[in-house]
Design a protein around this motif. Structure first.
Motif, PDB file in Angstrom:
ATOM      1  N   VAL A 161       0.830  -1.203   0.000  1.00 31.14           N
ATOM      2  CA  VAL A 161       0.000   0.000   0.000  1.00 31.14           C
ATOM      3  C   VAL A 161       0.865   1.253   0.000  1.00 31.14           C
ATOM      4  N   ALA A 162       1.954   1.230   0.749  1.00 33.13           N
ATOM      5  CA  ALA A 162       2.810   2.408   0.867  1.00 33.13           C
ATOM      6  C   ALA A 162       3.391   2.823  -0.475  1.00 33.13           C
ATOM      7  N   LYS A 163       3.669   1.850  -1.347  1.00 31.45           N
ATOM      8  CA  LYS A 163       4.205   2.187  -2.665  1.00 31.45           C
ATOM      9  C   LYS A 163       3.145   2.837  -3.547  1.00 31.45           C
ATOM     10  N   ALA A 164       1.912   2.347  -3.467  1.00 31.47           N
ATOM     11  CA  ALA A 164       0.851   2.880  -4.317  1.00 31.47           C
ATOM     12  C   ALA A 164       0.244   4.158  -3.748  1.00 31.47           C
ATOM     13  N   LEU A 165       0.238   4.272  -2.411  1.00 30.31           N
ATOM     14  CA  LEU A 165      -0.333   5.449  -1.753  1.00 30.31           C
ATOM     15  C   LEU A 165       0.694   6.049  -0.796  1.00 30.31           C
ATOM     16  N   PRO A 166       1.740   6.677  -1.312  1.00 32.19           N
ATOM     17  CA  PRO A 166       2.799   7.196  -0.443  1.00 32.19           C
ATOM     18  C   PRO A 166       2.324   8.303   0.507  1.00 32.19           C
ATOM     19  N   ASP A 167       1.230   8.981   0.167  1.00 34.88           N
ATOM     20  CA  ASP A 167       0.726  10.062   1.018  1.00 34.88           C
ATOM     21  C   ASP A 167      -0.156   9.557   2.157  1.00 34.88           C
ATOM     22  N   LEU A 168      -0.518   8.282   2.134  1.00 29.89           N
ATOM     23  CA  LEU A 168      -1.339   7.726   3.199  1.00 29.89           C
ATOM     24  C   LEU A 168      -0.487   7.523   4.447  1.00 29.89           C
ATOM     25  N   LYS A 169      -0.869   8.178   5.526  1.00 31.49           N
ATOM     26  CA  LYS A 169      -0.074   8.114   6.757  1.00 31.49           C
ATOM     27  C   LYS A 169      -0.455   6.923   7.629  1.00 31.49           C
ATOM     28  N   ALA A 170      -1.590   6.324   7.368  1.00 31.75           N
ATOM     29  CA  ALA A 170      -2.083   5.248   8.217  1.00 31.75           C
ATOM     30  C   ALA A 170      -1.217   3.999   8.106  1.00 31.75           C
ATOM     31  N   LYS A 171      -1.082   3.297   9.203  1.00 27.83           N
ATOM     32  CA  LYS A 171      -0.392   2.006   9.205  1.00 27.83           C
ATOM     33  C   LYS A 171      -1.414   0.934   8.832  1.00 27.83           C
ATOM     34  N   ILE A 172      -1.092   0.151   7.806  1.00 30.33           N
ATOM     35  CA  ILE A 172      -1.985  -0.910   7.353  1.00 30.33           C
ATOM     36  C   ILE A 172      -1.294  -2.255   7.560  1.00 30.33           C
ATOM     37  N   THR A 173      -1.945  -3.146   8.287  1.00 32.84           N
ATOM     38  CA  THR A 173      -1.418  -4.496   8.475  1.00 32.84           C
ATOM     39  C   THR A 173      -2.275  -5.476   7.677  1.00 32.84           C
ATOM     40  N   GLY A 174      -1.777  -6.713   7.513  1.00 34.52           N
ATOM     41  CA  GLY A 174      -2.548  -7.651   6.709  1.00 34.52           C
ATOM     42  C   GLY A 174      -2.161  -9.095   6.945  1.00 34.52           C
ATOM     43  N   SER A 175      -3.093  -9.982   6.672  1.00 31.28           N
ATOM     44  CA  SER A 175      -2.849 -11.424   6.694  1.00 31.28           C
ATOM     45  C   SER A 175      -3.805 -12.086   5.720  1.00 31.28           C
ATOM     46  N   SER A 176      -3.610 -13.386   5.488  1.00 29.29           N
ATOM     47  CA  SER A 176      -4.385 -14.036   4.437  1.00 29.29           C
ATOM     48  C   SER A 176      -4.705 -15.476   4.807  1.00 29.29           C
ATOM     49  N   ILE A 177      -5.848 -15.940   4.333  1.00 30.56           N
ATOM     50  CA  ILE A 177      -6.233 -17.343   4.459  1.00 30.56           C
ATOM     51  C   ILE A 177      -6.606 -17.845   3.075  1.00 30.56           C
ATOM     52  N   ARG A 178      -5.928 -18.892   2.596  1.00 33.42           N
ATOM     53  CA  ARG A 178      -6.294 -19.529   1.334  1.00 33.42           C
ATOM     54  C   ARG A 178      -7.415 -20.540   1.615  1.00 33.42           C
ATOM     55  N   VAL A 179      -8.434 -20.533   0.769  1.00 31.38           N
ATOM     56  CA  VAL A 179      -9.592 -21.404   0.987  1.00 31.38           C
ATOM     57  C   VAL A 179      -9.874 -22.241  -0.254  1.00 31.38           C
ATOM     58  N   PRO A 180     -10.630 -23.339  -0.118  1.00 31.82           N
ATOM     59  CA  PRO A 180     -10.829 -24.278  -1.233  1.00 31.82           C
ATOM     60  C   PRO A 180     -11.848 -23.823  -2.285  1.00 31.82           C
ATOM     61  N   VAL A 181     -11.607 -22.695  -2.914  1.00 29.72           N
ATOM     62  CA  VAL A 181     -12.341 -22.282  -4.115  1.00 29.72           C
ATOM     63  C   VAL A 181     -11.299 -21.901  -5.168  1.00 29.72           C
ATOM     64  N   PRO A 182     -11.581 -22.132  -6.468  1.00 28.92           N
ATOM     65  CA  PRO A 182     -10.559 -21.920  -7.493  1.00 28.92           C
ATOM     66  C   PRO A 182     -10.392 -20.478  -7.956  1.00 28.92           C
ATOM     67  N   ASP A 183     -11.361 -19.626  -7.669  1.00 26.70           N
ATOM     68  CA  ASP A 183     -11.267 -18.229  -8.108  1.00 26.70           C
ATOM     69  C   ASP A 183     -12.238 -17.378  -7.308  1.00 26.70           C
ATOM     70  N   VAL A 184     -11.959 -16.108  -7.251  1.00 24.40           N
ATOM     71  CA  VAL A 184     -12.667 -15.040  -6.522  1.00 24.40           C
ATOM     72  C   VAL A 184     -12.311 -15.080  -5.037  1.00 24.40           C
ATOM     73  N   SER A 185     -11.891 -13.940  -4.562  1.00 23.77           N
ATOM     74  CA  SER A 185     -11.467 -13.760  -3.178  1.00 23.77           C
ATOM     75  C   SER A 185     -12.240 -12.604  -2.555  1.00 23.77           C
ATOM     76  N   ILE A 186     -12.086 -12.437  -1.251  1.00 20.46           N
ATOM     77  CA  ILE A 186     -12.721 -11.309  -0.578  1.00 20.46           C
ATOM     78  C   ILE A 186     -11.715 -10.699   0.402  1.00 20.46           C
ATOM     79  N   ALA A 187     -11.621  -9.383   0.378  1.00 17.19           N
ATOM     80  CA  ALA A 187     -10.754  -8.663   1.313  1.00 17.19           C
ATOM     81  C   ALA A 187     -11.645  -7.965   2.335  1.00 17.19           C
ATOM     82  N   ILE A 188     -11.360  -8.196   3.604  1.00  8.29           N
ATOM     83  CA  ILE A 188     -12.116  -7.544   4.687  1.00  8.29           C
ATOM     84  C   ILE A 188     -11.230  -6.428   5.213  1.00  8.29           C
ATOM     85  N   LEU A 189     -11.634  -5.198   4.933  1.00  5.13           N
ATOM     86  CA  LEU A 189     -10.820  -4.020   5.240  1.00  5.13           C
ATOM     87  C   LEU A 189     -11.405  -3.317   6.466  1.00  5.13           C
ATOM     88  N   ASN A 190     -10.682  -3.407   7.566  1.00  5.55           N
ATOM     89  CA  ASN A 190     -11.133  -2.858   8.848  1.00  5.55           C
ATOM     90  C   ASN A 190     -10.389  -1.550   9.103  1.00  5.55           C
TER      91      ASN A 190
END
Length: 481
Positions: free
Chosen positions: A353-382
């Motif tokens: 995110v910092a590379k794409a939005l260098p002016d964003l001051k917020a700290k963004i953390t992240g993690s991921s879970i791979r699930v048994p579907v072949p395509d389409v994902s969902i991002a939960i942005l808190n």
């Protein structure tokens, strides 16, 4: 006559109108490089039913269905104008016309709204730009489909070659078959033939040379008449400037990586920071599918509400990097069977995110879970916001962003209460806001963002390639800033 008869008659009338739109849309695309859109969705090469469904979808965004009887006059007005290469959204034309109180005719209003694409203002059609795919996996084949789809006028991007490692007997036949049929994305829209003697795939009339090489240094692109080309590296084998520079050989002008770049390689999310690409930049990255999914809505939320900090949890479909059954893998958990398990893994999207939005001051953390579907994902942005708000304000804002803002090609919006992941296979947006799942309390907002991590991402890659190659045409009416 019964009510059912009335409904059926109305349907048949709308079918007839949609049918009359197809040759106009096709002629504008082939002869003038004009792509007709409806609320950011292309109508080029669409069937009668698809055109009607796209009109109906406007109800989910704008609150009411858009009829072909409303948009046809604008399409007819466009056909009478001296248009240059552009993208024109007849849904937006119809919507803005309704709010215009000057009493202009449809023809006069349309001519004014697209004035930047007519007469002396219009862009001159060029000769097109060569494109080369290095690698032909999941993303490579979808990018190939999109390049072939967008070559209708012959003046845009032209897929000239695919570079792969040799795979044995009938290699080219098997690769053409994988392009022709896809278990997730369906049949290729068109015809594909193979000329084994000349190592060529012909897709919808596009002759695509299949070049076999184990390393970029083995390829002489000029021997195939390729010049000034954009090379799209889908292998992910090289991700820093030194490695990707191996592709910069005679015939290749720029290199675009379909994975997060390392070091000083610019990570580009189209719609957010593509305008920062320097004209002389020869190497760049399109970041990851998840980065493309979260950065546009993150920017939108920061612009309106301010973002102090955030966390993204991605529930991601499995990929070829994982094992079908338990087996050795260099990562601790990815060796476990992908179709049988949920697998906790890492994501670099938050740090990207910092590379794409260098002016964003917020700290963004992240993690991921791979699930048994072949395509389409969902991002939960808190997100913790800089000010308090409520659910309705956020919903109204994001709906408007998806309709009228410069991010309308990146952010989609859906209100269907029964939507599930498979509904978004084939989505061309970077992410889709699920209105029903949105949660807002005070200064806390939780966004649920669907994304086709294969096709939606491939569309973002194509947009970046169009931009750096000079064939990304302006959109009218211009989106609100």
């Amino acid at each position: 006559m019964t009510v059912n008869d009335d409904s059926f008659t109305n349907w048949k009338n709308r079918e007839e109108i949609a049918e009359s739109m197809i040759p106009i849309i096709g002629k504008l695309h082939r002869e003038r490089d004009v792509t007709v859109l409806l609320h950011s969705r292309s109508l080029v090469n669409k069937s009668v039913v698809s055109i009607l469904k796209t009109h109906r979808f406007a109800r989910q965004i704008a609150g009411e269905e858009l009829s072909v009887t409303e948009t046809l006059p604008f399409l007819q007005a466009l056909a009478s104008l001296d248009l240059g290469p552009s993208q024109i959204d007849i849904g937006m034309l119809a919507a803005t016309y309704k709010t215009d109180d000057r009493g202009l005719s449809v023809a006069a209003f349309t001519a004014e709204a697209v004035a930047g694409a007519t007469g002396a203002n219009k862009i001159e059609r060029g000769e097109g730009r060569d494109a080369v795919l290095y690698g032909f996996g999941r993303i490579g084949r979808l990018v190939a489909r999109l390049l072939i789809e967008k070559s209708g006028s012959g003046n845009g991007l032209r897929l000239r070659a695919i570079v792969v490692r040799g795979g044995g007997d009938q290699d080219i036949v098997k690769r053409a078959s994988l392009l022709r049929r896809d278990s997730i994305h369906g049949q290729f829209q068109g015809t594909i033939t193979v000329d084994e003697a000349n190592s060529t795939i012909i897709a919808n009339g596009n002759e695509i040379k299949v070049i076999y090489a184990n390393d970029p240094s083995e390829v002489d692109y000029t021997a195939y008449g390729i010049k000034n080309a954009i090379l799209i590296d889908n292998t992910g084998k090289w991700r820093d400037r030194e490695g990707l520079s191996k592709h910069l050989r005679p015939g290749i002008d720029k290199v675009v990586l379909t994975a997060p770049g390392k070091g000083d390689v610019p990570n580009i999310v189209h719609g957010v920071n593509h305008d920062t690409i320097k004209p002389d930049e020869q190497i760049l990255s399109c970041a990851s599918c998840t980065t493309n999914a979260i950065v546009p809505p993150l920017k939108a939320m920061d612009d309106e509400f301010g973002v102090l900090r955030g966390h993204v949890e991605t529930v991601h479909s499995f990929t070829n990097d994982q094992n079908l059954l338990d087996n050795y893998h260099k990562s601790e958990r990815r060796g476990r069977s992908a179709p049988l398990n949920m697998v906790i893994t890492e994501t670099g999207a938050a740090s990207a995110v910092a590379k794409a939005l260098p002016d964003l001051k917020a700290k963004i953390t992240g993690s991921s879970i791979r699930v048994p579907v072949p395509d389409v994902s969902i991002a939960i942005l808190n997100l913790q916001l800089a000010r308090e708000t409520d659910r309705q304000e956020v919903l109204d804002y994001l709906r408007d962003v998806s309709l009228t803002s410069p991010l309308r090609r990146q952010i989609d919006f859906i209100t269907a209460p029964d939507a599930v992941s498979s509904d978004f296979i084939g989505s061309r947006h970077a992410s889709i806001v699920d209105a029903g799942a949105l949660k807002v309390e005070g200064d806390n907002a939780i966004l649920y963002l669907w994304y086709d991590n294969e096709f939606g991402y491939s569309c973002q890659v194509i947009r970046v390639v169009q931009h750096v190659s000079g064939v990304e045409y302006p959109t009218y009416p211009a989106p609100a800033v």
